[in-house]
Write an enzyme that holds these catalytic residues in place. Structure first.
Site, mmCIF file in Angstrom:
data_model
loop_
_atom_site.group_PDB
_atom_site.id
_atom_site.type_symbol
_atom_site.label_atom_id
_atom_site.label_comp_id
_atom_site.label_asym_id
_atom_site.label_seq_id
_atom_site.Cartn_x
_atom_site.Cartn_y
_atom_site.Cartn_z
ATOM 1 N N ARG A 57 -133.687 74.254 85.118
ATOM 2 C CA ARG A 57 -133.655 75.475 84.320
ATOM 3 C C ARG A 57 -134.940 76.260 84.552
ATOM 4 N NH1 ARG A 57 -137.626 74.442 82.059
ATOM 5 N NH2 ARG A 57 -137.602 76.450 81.027
ATOM 6 N N GLY A 58 -135.013 77.455 83.932
ATOM 7 C CA GLY A 58 -136.151 78.339 84.173
ATOM 8 C C GLY A 58 -135.752 79.304 85.275
ATOM 9 N N ASP A 102 -136.798 86.123 81.937
ATOM 10 C CA ASP A 102 -135.593 85.849 82.725
ATOM 11 C C ASP A 102 -135.110 87.079 83.464
ATOM 12 O OD1 ASP A 102 -135.590 83.544 80.703
ATOM 13 O OD2 ASP A 102 -134.136 82.999 82.251
ATOM 14 N N ARG A 132 -125.096 80.778 85.213
ATOM 15 C CA ARG A 132 -125.820 81.354 84.066
ATOM 16 C C ARG A 132 -126.015 82.856 84.339
ATOM 17 N NH1 ARG A 132 -130.825 78.151 81.875
ATOM 18 N NH2 ARG A 132 -130.068 79.114 79.944
HETATM 19 O O1 MRU Z 1 -132.648 78.439 79.080
HETATM 20 P P1 MRU Z 1 -133.857 78.212 79.934
HETATM 21 O O2 MRU Z 1 -134.599 76.969 79.582
HETATM 22 O O3 MRU Z 1 -133.548 78.299 81.414
HETATM 23 O O4 MRU Z 1 -134.807 79.439 79.590
HETATM 24 C C1 MRU Z 1 -136.014 79.568 80.268
HETATM 25 C C2 MRU Z 1 -136.844 80.698 79.783
HETATM 26 O O5 MRU Z 1 -136.464 81.465 78.936
HETATM 27 C C3 MRU Z 1 -138.165 80.899 80.479
HETATM 28 O O6 MRU Z 1 -139.097 81.459 79.604
HETATM 29 C C4 MRU Z 1 -137.961 81.861 81.655
HETATM 30 O O7 MRU Z 1 -136.892 81.457 82.455
HETATM 31 C C5 MRU Z 1 -139.166 81.959 82.489
HETATM 32 S S1 MRU Z 1 -139.471 80.476 83.409
HETATM 33 C C6 MRU Z 1 -140.834 80.730 84.350
#
Ligand code: MRU
Length: 339
Positions: free
Chosen positions: A49-50, A235, A89
């Site tokens: 994730r991220g 994101d 996603r």
């Molecule tokens: O749902 P996730 O855990 O993928 O969400 C991640 C985030 O919101 C992070 O803050 C974002 O992706 C930046 S990661 C460098």
């Protein structure tokens, strides 16, 4: 596979290897695969994730989709994989950016006898570029420190969320290495607890002093004047600077604004979406009800009502003091059209 020092993903001996983040911090389990479908599922389940990291995953997955596929079937196989990955996603634009990059490489080389190798090389390049972008974000982030600081952050933006050492997390890590970080407060980040489980893991590994707090403690912490600035990841950033990030980010920005605390976003330029003019145009992912109504696979609420569970929110640009990328630090008002 177990390594003493952790990594989020790698490509080793022809296999894609990733750390299953749903098991952290209690177990460090690495999974090896050659299947793009398994990578797509891992993205959906948040095993990886991220925003930057899922872009890199998609690039490797698209290369793998053509491993051992005869040339005459490659176009069909490639676009089937594109379609599968694109519906994992919806919010992180890095996913779609990486898919587009791989499409360009496929189209330019589809008659090559070794399209798998060509795609794999591009995936490795995307991965290497992200490592470098993270390094530069950390370096540029030093400009926002006025003195040794106490910082508040949200969700997870470190090595676990990127190819390199992170975005907002690397601003903190680089600052810490220069003696500029006093203390970090990290939101637990309900409902999937990326702060409690993942950011704590990374802060500990880096020896950075911290406390985890419930998301709802943030405003009180700011009221007590304990925070010098807030830094979070992103994101998707619209051309006007409106920023989608993990749900709860907007609450932080409102509270920071009210308490006169600078609020920064750190992200690679691949998170800026040239096709999105403003925040309202960003598609927000909604997550499954169970993620809110269960904990450790145990039901903690009855099934007879619905929940509201957006995975992300949009912080309007005017609440964001500055946006740190690998190129520069930008200040409100933002216009990323020529960046
Ligand atoms: O749902 P996730 O855990 O993928 O969400 C991640 C985030 O919101 C992070 O803050 C974002 O992706 C930046 S990661 C460098």
């Amino acid at each position: 596979m177990k390594k003493s020092n952790y990594f989020s993903l790698d490509f080793i001996n022809g296999k894609f290897v990733f750390l299953d983040q749903t098991k952290l911090p209690l177990s460090e389990i690495y999974i090896e695969t050659e299947s793009y479908k398994q990578i797509a599922e891992a993205i959906e389940k948040l095993e990886v994730r991220g925003a930057p990291l899922i872009g890199i995953c998609a690039a490797y997955a698209l290369a793998l989709s053509l491993k051992d596929i005869p040339k005459k079937y490659s176009e069909k196989a490639f676009y089937k994989a594109v379609e599968r990955l694109a519906r994992t996603r919806p919010t992180a634009v890095n996913l779609f950016w990486a898919i587009d990059e791989m499409k360009k490489v496929f189209e330019a080389n589809k008659n090559s006898d070794n399209i798998y190798k060509v795609l794999l090389n591009r995936a490795k390049e995307i991965h290497a570029d992200d490592i470098e972008k993270c390094r530069k974000i950390g370096e540029n982030g030093l400009r926002i420190f006025k003195h040794k600081s106490t910082i508040l952050t949200h969700c997870n933006t470190g090595k676990l969320a990127t190819g390199g050492d992170g975005t907002a997390f690397n601003v903190i890590k680089t600052g810490f290495e220069k003696g500029l970080v006093e203390f970090v407060y990290a939101d637990e980040t309900r409902p999937l607890l990326q702060g409690l489980r993942l950011t704590s893991f990374e802060l500990k590994k880096n020896g950075i002093p911290f406390k985890i707090q419930s998301d709802s403690s943030a405003a009180t912490l700011m009221q007590k004047s304990k925070i010098d600035f807030v830094v979070v990841g992103a994101d998707r950033i619209a051309l006007n600077g409106d920023t989608a990030n993990k749900i709860g980010t907007y609450n932080l920005a409102v509270s920071a604004n009210y308490h006169n605390i600078p609020f920064y976003v750190a992200a690679p330029s691949t998170t800026i979406d040239k096709k999105t003019i403003k925040g309202d145009d960003i598609k927000i992912e909604f997550r499954n009800k169970n993620e809110l109504t269960t904990m450790n696979d145990q039901k903690i609420a009855p099934d007879d009502y619905d929940v509201y569970s957006p995975a992300f929110d949009v912080t309007p640009a005017y609440l964001i003091t500055g946006i740190i990328t690998e190129k520069d630090v930008y200040f409100f008002p933002y216009n990323f059209i020529n960046e």
